[in-house]
Motif scaffolding. Structure first.
Motif, PDB file in Angstrom:
ATOM      1  N   GLU A  97      31.086  19.613 -10.126  1.00 31.48           N
ATOM      2  CA  GLU A  97      30.819  18.181  -9.996  1.00 31.48           C
ATOM      3  C   GLU A  97      31.236  17.676  -8.609  1.00 31.48           C
ATOM      4  OE1 GLU A  97      29.187  16.147 -11.679  1.00 31.48           O
ATOM      5  OE2 GLU A  97      29.236  16.624 -13.814  1.00 31.48           O
ATOM      6  N   ALA A  98      32.355  18.149  -8.115  1.00 33.53           N
ATOM      7  CA  ALA A  98      32.810  17.728  -6.794  1.00 33.53           C
ATOM      8  C   ALA A  98      31.820  18.138  -5.710  1.00 33.53           C
ATOM      9  CB  ALA A  98      34.198  18.308  -6.509  1.00 33.53           C
ATOM     10  N   ILE A  99      31.261  19.329  -5.847  1.00 33.60           N
ATOM     11  CA  ILE A  99      30.287  19.815  -4.863  1.00 33.60           C
ATOM     12  C   ILE A  99      28.989  19.020  -4.940  1.00 33.60           C
ATOM     13  CG2 ILE A  99      28.831  21.775  -4.218  1.00 33.60           C
ATOM     14  CD1 ILE A  99      31.159  23.602  -5.109  1.00 33.60           C
ATOM     15  N   ILE A 100      28.488  18.788  -6.150  1.00 35.61           N
ATOM     16  CA  ILE A 100      27.211  18.089  -6.309  1.00 35.61           C
ATOM     17  C   ILE A 100      27.336  16.630  -5.876  1.00 35.61           C
ATOM     18  CG2 ILE A 100      27.351  17.174  -8.660  1.00 35.61           C
ATOM     19  CD1 ILE A 100      24.439  19.286  -7.407  1.00 35.61           C
ATOM     20  N   PHE A 101      28.536  16.046  -6.013  1.00 32.88           N
ATOM     21  CA  PHE A 101      28.755  14.656  -5.622  1.00 32.88           C
ATOM     22  C   PHE A 101      29.013  14.491  -4.124  1.00 32.88           C
ATOM     23  CE2 PHE A 101      29.078  13.157  -9.950  1.00 32.88           C
ATOM     24  CZ  PHE A 101      28.902  11.786  -9.847  1.00 32.88           C
ATOM     25  N   LEU A 102      29.288  15.579  -3.431  1.00 30.50           N
ATOM     26  CA  LEU A 102      29.732  15.503  -2.038  1.00 30.50           C
ATOM     27  C   LEU A 102      28.785  14.700  -1.138  1.00 30.50           C
ATOM     28  CD1 LEU A 102      31.861  16.313   0.014  1.00 30.50           C
ATOM     29  CD2 LEU A 102      30.673  18.500   0.313  1.00 30.50           C
ATOM     30  N   PRO A 103      27.489  15.012  -1.090  1.00 32.40           N
ATOM     31  CA  PRO A 103      26.616  14.217  -0.221  1.00 32.40           C
ATOM     32  C   PRO A 103      26.474  12.775  -0.672  1.00 32.40           C
ATOM     33  CG  PRO A 103      25.333  15.785  -1.512  1.00 32.40           C
ATOM     34  CD  PRO A 103      26.769  16.137  -1.709  1.00 32.40           C
ATOM     35  N   MET A 104      26.433  12.533  -1.978  1.00 32.58           N
ATOM     36  CA  MET A 104      26.302  11.174  -2.500  1.00 32.58           C
ATOM     37  C   MET A 104      27.477  10.299  -2.070  1.00 32.58           C
ATOM     38  SD  MET A 104      25.016   8.828  -4.707  1.00 32.58           S
ATOM     39  CE  MET A 104      24.241   9.374  -6.217  1.00 32.58           C
ATOM     40  N   ILE A 105      28.691  10.807  -2.238  1.00 29.17           N
ATOM     41  CA  ILE A 105      29.873  10.034  -1.877  1.00 29.17           C
ATOM     42  C   ILE A 105      29.985   9.893  -0.367  1.00 29.17           C
ATOM     43  CG2 ILE A 105      32.406  10.082  -1.878  1.00 29.17           C
ATOM     44  CD1 ILE A 105      32.290  11.116  -4.714  1.00 29.17           C
ATOM     45  N   TYR A 106      29.686  10.955   0.362  1.00 31.47           N
ATOM     46  CA  TYR A 106      29.738  10.886   1.828  1.00 31.47           C
ATOM     47  C   TYR A 106      28.787   9.824   2.367  1.00 31.47           C
ATOM     48  CZ  TYR A 106      29.166  12.144   6.719  1.00 31.47           C
ATOM     49  OH  TYR A 106      29.108  12.086   8.086  1.00 31.47           O
ATOM     50  N   LEU A 107      27.545   9.840   1.899  1.00 37.55           N
ATOM     51  CA  LEU A 107      26.550   8.879   2.373  1.00 37.55           C
ATOM     52  C   LEU A 107      26.901   7.455   1.940  1.00 37.55           C
ATOM     53  CD1 LEU A 107      23.276  10.914   1.761  1.00 37.55           C
ATOM     54  CD2 LEU A 107      24.399  10.445   3.949  1.00 37.55           C
ATOM     55  N   ALA A 108      27.465   7.317   0.743  1.00 37.66           N
ATOM     56  CA  ALA A 108      27.858   5.986   0.269  1.00 37.66           C
ATOM     57  C   ALA A 108      28.928   5.386   1.171  1.00 37.66           C
ATOM     58  CB  ALA A 108      28.372   6.063  -1.170  1.00 37.66           C
ATOM     59  N   VAL A 109      29.880   6.213   1.579  1.00 33.78           N
ATOM     60  CA  VAL A 109      30.953   5.736   2.458  1.00 33.78           C
ATOM     61  C   VAL A 109      30.423   5.461   3.866  1.00 33.78           C
ATOM     62  CG1 VAL A 109      33.126   6.354   3.563  1.00 33.78           C
ATOM     63  CG2 VAL A 109      32.765   6.903   1.150  1.00 33.78           C
ATOM     64  N   VAL A 110      29.548   6.343   4.371  1.00 31.24           N
ATOM     65  CA  VAL A 110      29.006   6.167   5.724  1.00 31.24           C
ATOM     66  C   VAL A 110      28.150   4.912   5.815  1.00 31.24           C
ATOM     67  CG1 VAL A 110      27.392   7.117   7.412  1.00 31.24           C
ATOM     68  CG2 VAL A 110      29.104   8.593   6.367  1.00 31.24           C
ATOM     69  N   TYR A 111      27.268   4.714   4.835  1.00 30.99           N
ATOM     70  CA  TYR A 111      26.361   3.574   4.889  1.00 30.99           C
ATOM     71  C   TYR A 111      27.076   2.241   4.721  1.00 30.99           C
ATOM     72  CZ  TYR A 111      22.333   6.730   4.677  1.00 30.99           C
ATOM     73  OH  TYR A 111      21.390   7.696   4.953  1.00 30.99           O
ATOM     74  N   THR A 112      28.096   2.205   3.886  1.00 30.40           N
ATOM     75  CA  THR A 112      28.815   0.950   3.642  1.00 30.40           C
ATOM     76  C   THR A 112      30.027   0.785   4.550  1.00 30.40           C
ATOM     77  OG1 THR A 112      30.189   1.975   1.921  1.00 30.40           O
ATOM     78  CG2 THR A 112      28.116   0.975   1.219  1.00 30.40           C
ATOM     79  N   GLU A 113      30.424   1.880   5.219  1.00 30.62           N
ATOM     80  CA  GLU A 113      31.565   1.890   6.133  1.00 30.62           C
ATOM     81  C   GLU A 113      32.862   1.468   5.448  1.00 30.62           C
ATOM     82  OE1 GLU A 113      30.454  -0.496   9.478  1.00 30.62           O
ATOM     83  OE2 GLU A 113      29.163   1.065  10.313  1.00 30.62           O
ATOM     84  N   SER A 114      32.959   1.749   4.162  1.00 28.70           N
ATOM     85  CA  SER A 114      34.197   1.484   3.425  1.00 28.70           C
ATOM     86  C   SER A 114      34.143   2.256   2.116  1.00 28.70           C
ATOM     87  CB  SER A 114      34.382  -0.007   3.138  1.00 28.70           C
ATOM     88  OG  SER A 114      33.582  -0.416   2.061  1.00 28.70           O
ATOM     89  N   ILE A 115      35.269   2.293   1.432  1.00 30.82           N
ATOM     90  CA  ILE A 115      35.307   2.966   0.132  1.00 30.82           C
ATOM     91  C   ILE A 115      35.217   1.943  -1.001  1.00 30.82           C
ATOM     92  CG2 ILE A 115      36.642   4.899   1.030  1.00 30.82           C
ATOM     93  CD1 ILE A 115      39.103   3.651  -0.368  1.00 30.82           C
ATOM     94  N   GLU A 116      34.929   0.696  -0.643  1.00 26.49           N
ATOM     95  CA  GLU A 116      34.885  -0.357  -1.652  1.00 26.49           C
ATOM     96  C   GLU A 116      33.820  -0.084  -2.706  1.00 26.49           C
ATOM     97  OE1 GLU A 116      36.602  -3.441  -3.460  1.00 26.49           O
ATOM     98  OE2 GLU A 116      37.253  -2.550  -1.556  1.00 26.49           O
ATOM     99  N   VAL A 117      32.671   0.431  -2.271  1.00 28.32           N
ATOM    100  CA  VAL A 117      31.601   0.712  -3.227  1.00 28.32           C
ATOM    101  C   VAL A 117      32.021   1.805  -4.205  1.00 28.32           C
ATOM    102  CG1 VAL A 117      30.451   2.458  -1.784  1.00 28.32           C
ATOM    103  CG2 VAL A 117      29.124   1.156  -3.449  1.00 28.32           C
TER     104      VAL A 117
END
Length: 229
Positions: A97-117
């Motif tokens: 699960e950690a591996i499959i989520f890696l790009p999703m979480i990375y892109l979510a943080v990059v696009y929003t520039e925070s971990i709030e989402v």
């Protein structure tokens, strides 16, 4: 080692209480372990490798295929008679699960520039999981009919995901909302069947099924929130 054949529904109240307590403790530990492993991966896997996971359609299909095979194996392990093998299965699934989520979480943080989402998605997921768990335990409704809905919905959604990857189009908001409903149905079904499918010593396998449903719910809630930023 004697094989336990008594179902939770046939166990004493004390055994039932222990089973539920251990099951949800293992779900909590799996969520904490996922967070820790994800954090380690995010800060140790180079950005180009993370992007490469989803930038090439056949690479992502290959990863999804491996995830499905690995999930099947992990589920089998968690139902083993050996406690060591059970924990190996749960740990392996957390890693998947950690591996499959890696790009999703990375892109979510990059696009929003925070971990709030991420915080919002996690809180919404846990709140919805808690509400669905309460409904499953406190209501007298029979959710066994959801099995066919989940199986058919799972195959349809998988087919749509493969088609979307191959032809390069976005499934959009309505698909994500549909998957949130499917994940919610899975939580209701998996929660209710705890007493009818598992024996009191199979709390590791039970926790994997609940953890898998939570992660599916988290994936699509995060996808919805990320798309709105």
């Amino acid at each position: 080692m004697e094989i336990q054949t008594t179902l939770v529904s046939q166990a004493t109240d004390i055994e039932k209480g222990e089973f539920y307590k251990k099951t949800y403790l293992h779900v909590a530990f799996a969520l904490l372990a996922f967070s820790l492993v994800e954090y380690i991966l995010l800060f140790n896997i180079p950005e180009e490798y993370i992007i490469a996971m989803v930038s090439q359609k056949f690479a992502w299909l290959f990863i999804l295929g491996l995830f499905w095979l690995g999930s099947t194996l992990a589920n089998k392990w968690t139902l083993s008679q050996s406690k060591n093998v059970q924990y190996l299965g749960l740990a392996f699934y957390v890693l998947l699960e950690a591996i499959i989520f890696l790009p999703m979480i990375y892109l979510a943080v990059v696009y929003t520039e925070s971990i709030e989402v991420l915080k919002q998605a996690a809180l919404l997921t846990l709140a919805l999981f808690g509400g669905l768990t309460a409904v499953a335990f406190l209501s007298n409704k029979d959710f066994s009919f959801l099995k066919n809905v989940i199986v058919i919905g799972g195959f349809v959604s998988l087919g749509l995901i493969v088609i979307a990857i191959l032809f390069g189009f976005n499934l959009g908001l309505w698909f994500s909302l549909g998957m949130v409903l499917l994940a919610s149905a899975s939580i209701l079904y998996e929660t209710q069947k705890l007493k009818d499918v598992y024996s009191p010593n199979q709390y590791v396998g039970a926790s994997l099924q609940l953890f898998a449903s939570i992660m599916l719910l988290f994936w699509y809630i995060l996808r919805i929130l990320s798309s709105r930023k």
